[in-house]
Scaffold this active site. Structure first.
Site, PDB file in Angstrom:
ATOM      1  CG  LEU A   1      -1.965  -1.073   1.304  1.00 39.36           C
ATOM      2  CD1 LEU A   1      -2.610  -1.100   2.673  1.00 39.36           C
ATOM      3  CD2 LEU A   1      -3.012  -0.838   0.235  1.00 39.36           C
ATOM      4  N   GLY A   2       2.035   1.127   0.559  1.00 36.81           N
ATOM      5  CA  GLY A   2       2.900   2.304   0.596  1.00 36.81           C
ATOM      6  C   GLY A   2       4.112   2.021   1.448  1.00 36.81           C
TER       7      GLY A   2
ATOM      8  N   GLY B   1       6.266   3.844   4.397  1.00 36.78           N
ATOM      9  CA  GLY B   1       6.322   4.970   5.316  1.00 36.78           C
ATOM     10  C   GLY B   1       7.715   5.132   5.874  1.00 36.78           C
TER      11      GLY B   1
ATOM     12  CG  PHE C   1       8.671   4.499  11.338  1.00 40.57           C
ATOM     13  CD1 PHE C   1       9.790   5.131  11.847  1.00 40.57           C
ATOM     14  CD2 PHE C   1       7.486   5.200  11.289  1.00 40.57           C
ATOM     15  CE1 PHE C   1       9.717   6.425  12.326  1.00 40.57           C
ATOM     16  CE2 PHE C   1       7.408   6.494  11.767  1.00 40.57           C
ATOM     17  CZ  PHE C   1       8.529   7.102  12.286  1.00 40.57           C
ATOM     18  N   GLY C   2       8.814   1.629   7.639  1.00 34.25           N
ATOM     19  CA  GLY C   2       8.679   0.338   7.006  1.00 34.25           C
ATOM     20  C   GLY C   2       7.586   0.387   5.966  1.00 34.25           C
ATOM     21  CB  SER C   3       6.852  -1.688   3.114  1.00 34.06           C
ATOM     22  OG  SER C   3       8.052  -1.180   2.603  1.00 34.06           O
TER      23      SER C   3
ATOM     24  CG  ASP D   1       6.567  11.149  10.734  1.00 35.30           C
ATOM     25  OD1 ASP D   1       6.909  12.184  10.127  1.00 35.30           O
ATOM     26  OD2 ASP D   1       6.663  10.016  10.235  1.00 35.30           O
TER      27      ASP D   1
END
Ligand SMILES: *[C@@H]1O[C@H](CO)[C@@H](O)[C@H](O)[C@H]1NC(C)=O
Ligand SMILES: *[C@@H]1O[C@H](CO)[C@@H](O)[C@H](O)[C@H]1NC(C)=O
Ligand SMILES: *[C@@H]1O[C@H](CO)[C@@H](O)[C@H](O)[C@H]1NC(C)=O
Ligand SMILES: *[C@@H]1O[C@H](CO)[C@@H](O)[C@H](O)[C@H]1NC(C)=O
Ligand SMILES: *[C@@H]1O[C@H](CO)[C@@H](O)[C@H](O)[C@H]1NC(C)=O
Ligand SMILES: *[C@@H]1O[C@H](CO)[C@@H](O)[C@H](O)[C@H]1NC(C)=O
Ligand SMILES: *[C@@H]1O[C@H](CO)[C@@H](O)[C@H](O)[C@H]1NC(C)=O
Ligand SMILES: *[C@@H]1O[C@H](CO)[C@@H](O)[C@H](O)[C@H]1NC(C)=O
Ligand SMILES: *[C@@H]1O[C@H](CO)[C@@H](O)[C@H](O)[C@H]1NC(C)=O
Ligand SMILES: *[C@@H]1O[C@H](CO)[C@@H](O)[C@H](O)[C@H]1NC(C)=O
Length: 809
Positions: free
Chosen positions: A517-518, A520, A522-524, A634
């Site tokens: 989905l994306g 970010g 800190f991780g996918s 964030d």
């Protein structure tokens, strides 16, 4: 970026031998031993020997350099290197001293062989070396210290110190220009130069690639105060700039003014390995350099930044990928940001293997919606796409063609500077289709692996308009439907109803993490299904995190934080080093998709206002109402998700707890630019909930305007870029809120609400955290319960980015 950071940390293993109590001077007859260092009077800079250890995988041993580094920064950061092209293999008998002729030299004490020398014509053998507070290493006449015989500022490397000159000496012909490192650990001269335009009468700075005569970036002409296209440079209160052109010399220089900043604030202005000039600030809070500004703004504007046969994407990390049918030529160099080798064919072309035959089996693979490589050869007249194809096929050196509105173009040999455009953004519909010559074997393998893009010899029409994005989405939905297997996950519910998932189950639920989905900070994030129909979003955390016990404790405390405007944590997984979080799935994606993508439906004003209010409520709850007083740290549109009825939900809260000390590092290195970061992040004072208020203000401006604050396209007062938040603060004071609102709304706006939202946003982005409202106050103001005064223009932003206002109004 994150991956790169890890790689970089592993490979760059710096040895500084320097130890003993330091002076800033080497007198005539003295030497600097390999484990000594000079320290400038202000303590900021040090000179000494250092080694870079390039790890076994890089296939080299430690190499040694004499250099100047930032002495107050715990992370070793070199700023100047004497022997960048002549590294030393070992430190036996190595020393810095004066030769018979008075020059400063690196020599082998036992053999007396000279490795590096200042190489000046000096008529006295009595000289002195001093490391000045500015970071300049000077060689002077011992009997007259104001007579400088040589200085490191005349031999720049990649870092442009405040007070250093960029330009030339008209008498001696000396040209001072900056040259990037070869890769992230090798200071040898790399592929990009930062220099003064050699053209007479053109006062501008240029970035030039080694292999190209035309600059890929220019600062614009000096107008007496600053370079026109980059008014950020003026930031008249933060730095002072100067351009000198007289009989003796012509140069540009700058200096920092500490008026607005912490006196300990360190900045670093340099040309990076990948060809951008970058300005960093040392952030105590995160113990790292944070990027403040980069030029050119878009990485893909840098000439050949990804090397041959690659595609560069600006809004993606990593920026560079190989073209289909190609793989990275030198993975080791690639990891170190040296991509000059680019990518190579998986299978050689048939026409090269077998020159005897005219009927090559080679085929074409078409890449839609790209900016074409330069140096095209136009073939005229060409009536059809198939004719164009045939022309390329008939010449073995032809590697690609494109047939579009401007006719038939072909390219020979290496392809450089191909850029992926955003297909979902209609303003970029000038993308074209590039058809790449590949061996039949590679095209075959693509057929079975690839997304639904035309393969083989096709007509060169761009399918951008259809929206590649939508296509992929459809495919995802389709495969989801077909494959959801309806397993009941084997999880055990924790005390907060948080489910502990097994890794295998999450792997099944997400189809082996295929539906991304994306990605970010800190991780996918991957989409998955539990119990056939319940959609979930699984976040796979990158990097090394805390131990299992602590992770479980934090997860359960985050799970306890529930609010209608916060994304619900459903479960987690913690096996070996793997750390995953499972959230409810939000069908309307994140806010940025709706605000900035022109192909998505435009959010009407009422929806925007409700989103602004919802986010404020969610944050107020995080800050005040829940047990732990969580600071999000964030807040940005990517972290605001929308459910089926466009109710906003904040994602990724509590990450600071999960990541511990790593958090601020990840945050600041991932970020790229300052965007939503409050100034406190830079000065290193303790972080309070007011950092979220600041970020919220930035997001609120984006909700109002429907554009990124950082977007380069915006201009006002003629053609000068103005940072949107500064512009908005001025327009608000002038009473012209209407011009700030997203044009896509076509004036269908409640102007009272818009003005209120603008005022709130401007109060939220004030420099001083005590001037900003709390989130609870923001909620009350937006609800109309509490009145609010007019907000002043934020001074720091004005100073750094608002130059056209300080100059013209
Ligand atoms: C770096 O070099 C030192 C010796 O100089 C060695 O002990 C160490 O293992 C090396 N590190 C890496 C990552 O190769
Ligand atoms: C360093 O080592 C390499 C290979 O071992 C050798 O080719 C090179 O000449 C050496 N350089 C110096 C300055 O000794
Ligand atoms: C200096 O010379 C000695 C003797 O030839 C040699 O063993 C040593 O490696 C040399 N040192 C450097 C830094 O080249
Ligand atoms: C050094 O001085 C000598 C004699 O004056 C001159 O011939 C030579 O060109 C000079 N070299 C440099 C690098 O200035
Ligand atoms: C160094 O300075 C002394 C005293 O000012 C002067 O006599 C001498 O000529 C100078 N040496 C050089 C090389 O300039
Ligand atoms: C400088 O040169 C003179 C004469 O050649 C010599 O006596 C003296 O020792 C030298 N000084 C140094 C520091 O090398
Ligand atoms: C020292 O050097 C400076 C700069 O070259 C010169 O202006 C000055 O006259 C010199 N002083 C003496 C005493 O020679
Ligand atoms: C410049 O071009 C040469 C020859 O084409 C190539 O070997 C070299 O790698 C290129 N350098 C860069 C930095 O692209
Ligand atoms: C080259 O092409 C000819 C004719 O198509 C074929 O007979 C031959 O096997 C090919 N050779 C190679 C090495 O592919
Ligand atoms: C192929 O194209 C190159 C570049 O335009 C040209 O130099 C060469 O002569 C062409 N070869 C043939 C066989 O047409």
């Amino acid at each position: 970026m994150h991956l790169h950071h890890i790689v970089f940390t592993l490979l760059m293993y710096i040895h500084i031998l320097a130890s003993s109590a330091a002076t800033d001077t080497i007198l005539a007859g003295e030497t600097l031993a390999v484990n000594d260092k000079l320290v400038s009077k202000n303590g900021r800079h040090a000179l000494g020997f250092f080694g870079t250890n390039s790890s076994k995988s890089y296939g080299r041993t430690t190499t040694w350099y004499l250099g100047i580094w930032f002495n107050t920064v715990p992370k070793f950061t070199s700023a100047w290197v004497a022997n960048r092209d002549k590294p030393v293999n070992n430190t036996n008998s190595l020393e810095l001293t004066f030769s018979q002729d008075g020059n400063l030299v690196i020599q082998n004490r036992s053999t007396k062989s000279i490795i590096w020398s200042t190489q000046e014509n000096i008529t006295t053998n009595s000289t002195t070396a001093v490391l000045l507070s500015s970071g300049n290493l000077i060689l002077t006449n011992s009997s007259n210290s104001s007579e400088v015989l040589w200085q490191s500022f005349d031999h720049p490397m990649d870092t442009f110190f405040p007070g250093e000159k960029l330009g030339w000496d008209k008498v001696t012909g000396l040209n001072r220009r900056f040259v990037s490192w070869k890769n992230s650990i090798d200071p040898a001269a790399g592929g990009y130069r930062y220099e003064l335009d050699p053209g007479t009468g053109v006062n501008q700075l240029l970035l030039v690639a080694l292999n190209s005569s035309t600059p890929y970036w220019s600062s614009g002409v000096w107008n007496g105060k600053y370079f026109t296209p980059i008014p950020e440079m003026t930031g008249r209160h933060a730095i002072s700039t100067k351009f000198v052109d007289n009989d003796q010399e012509k140069y540009f220089t700058y200096n920092l003014l500490d008026e607005y900043m912490d006196p300990n604030m360190l900045t670093r202005h340099m040309i990076g390995v990948s060809g951008q000039i970058k300005t960093f600030t040392w952030v105590k809070g995160s113990q790292d350099w944070v990027l403040m500004n980069a030029q050119p703004k878009a990485q893909c504007d840098v000439y050949a930044v990804c090397g041959p046969f690659t595609i560069c994407t600006d809004n993606d990390f990593p920026h560079c990928i190989c073209m289909e049918g190609f793989t990275i030529t030198s993975p080791k160099n690639w990891e170190l940001e040296d991509r000059a080798d680019g990518c190579s064919r998986n299978t050689q072309l048939d026409c090269i293997r077998n020159i005897s035959t005219m009927h090559t089996t080679d085929l074409f693979y078409c890449e839609p919606c790209v900016r074409l490589p330069q140096d095209a050869q136009k073939i005229e007249p060409t009536r059809s796409s198939s004719e164009c194809t045939q022309i390329c096929l008939n010449n073995c050196s032809c590697t690609a063609y494109s047939f579009g509105n401007s006719g038939c173009s072909v390219w020979h040999n290496e392809l450089l500077n191909i850029r992926q455009l955003d297909c979902s953004d209609t303003t970029n519909s000038n993308g074209e289709t590039l058809c790449l010559r590949l061996s039949a074997k590679d095209v075959q393998s693509l057929k079975y692996n690839r997304r639904g893009i035309d393969i083989g010899v096709v007509t060169g029409t761009c399918i951008c308009a259809l929206g590649l994005f939508a296509l992929i989405l459809l495919l995802m939905i389709w495969t989801n439907k077909k494959n959801s297997s309806g397993r009941i996950l084997n999880g055990s519910a924790g005390c907060n109803g948080i489910i502990a998932f097994r890794y295998n189950d999450l792997q099944h639920a997400t189809k082996k993490f295929t539906h991304k989905l994306g990605a970010g900070s800190f991780g996918s994030v991957f989409k998955g299904f539990i119990n056939e129909s319940n959609a979930i979003a699984v976040k796979r955390l990158d990097g090394a995190y805390q131990g299992e016990k602590q992770f479980r404790a934090e997860v359960s405390s985050i799970g306890a934080v529930q609010h209608i405007n916060l994304v619900k944590l459903v479960g987690f997984c913690c096996e070996d080093a793997k750390r995953l979080l499972v959230y409810e799935y939000m069908s309307n994606h994140s806010l940025d998709v709706h605000l900035f993508r022109s192909n998505s439906t435009v959010l009407n004003w009422a929806a925007r206002y409700q989103i602004a209010l919802g986010v404020a409520r969610g944050l107020a709850y995080l800050h005040d109402s829940c047990r732990d007083n969580i600071i999000h740290c964030d807040i940005k549109p990517e972290n605001i998700l929308l459910d089926a009825s466009f109710l906003p939900k904040i994602a990724d809260f509590g990450m600071a707890k999960l990541l511990g000390r790593d958090f601020s590092r990840v945050l600041t290195t991932m970020r790229g630019t300052v965007g939503y970061l409050a100034p406190e992040w830079l000065t290193g004072v303790a972080i309070t909930p007011k950092v979220d208020v600041y970020s919220y203000g930035m997001v609120l401006l984006e909700i109002i305007s429907g554009r990124r604050n950082t977007s380069a396209r915006f201009s006002s007062n003629g053609n000068i870029d103005v940072y949107f938040p500064v512009h908005a603060a001025h327009k608000l004071l002038e009473g012209d809120v209407g011009s700030l609102v997203d044009h896509m709304l076509h004036d269908d706006v409640n102007l009272d609400e818009a003005e209120l939202a603008c005022k709130v946003a401007c109060w939220c982005i004030q420099d001083d955290e005590f001037d900003r409202p709390t989130m609870a106050e923001v909620v009350q103001i937006l609800e109309g319960v509490v009145e609010i005064r007019m907000a002043p223009v934020p001074r720091l932003l004005q100073a750094m980015f608002g130059s056209s206002y300080s100059t013209f109004s």
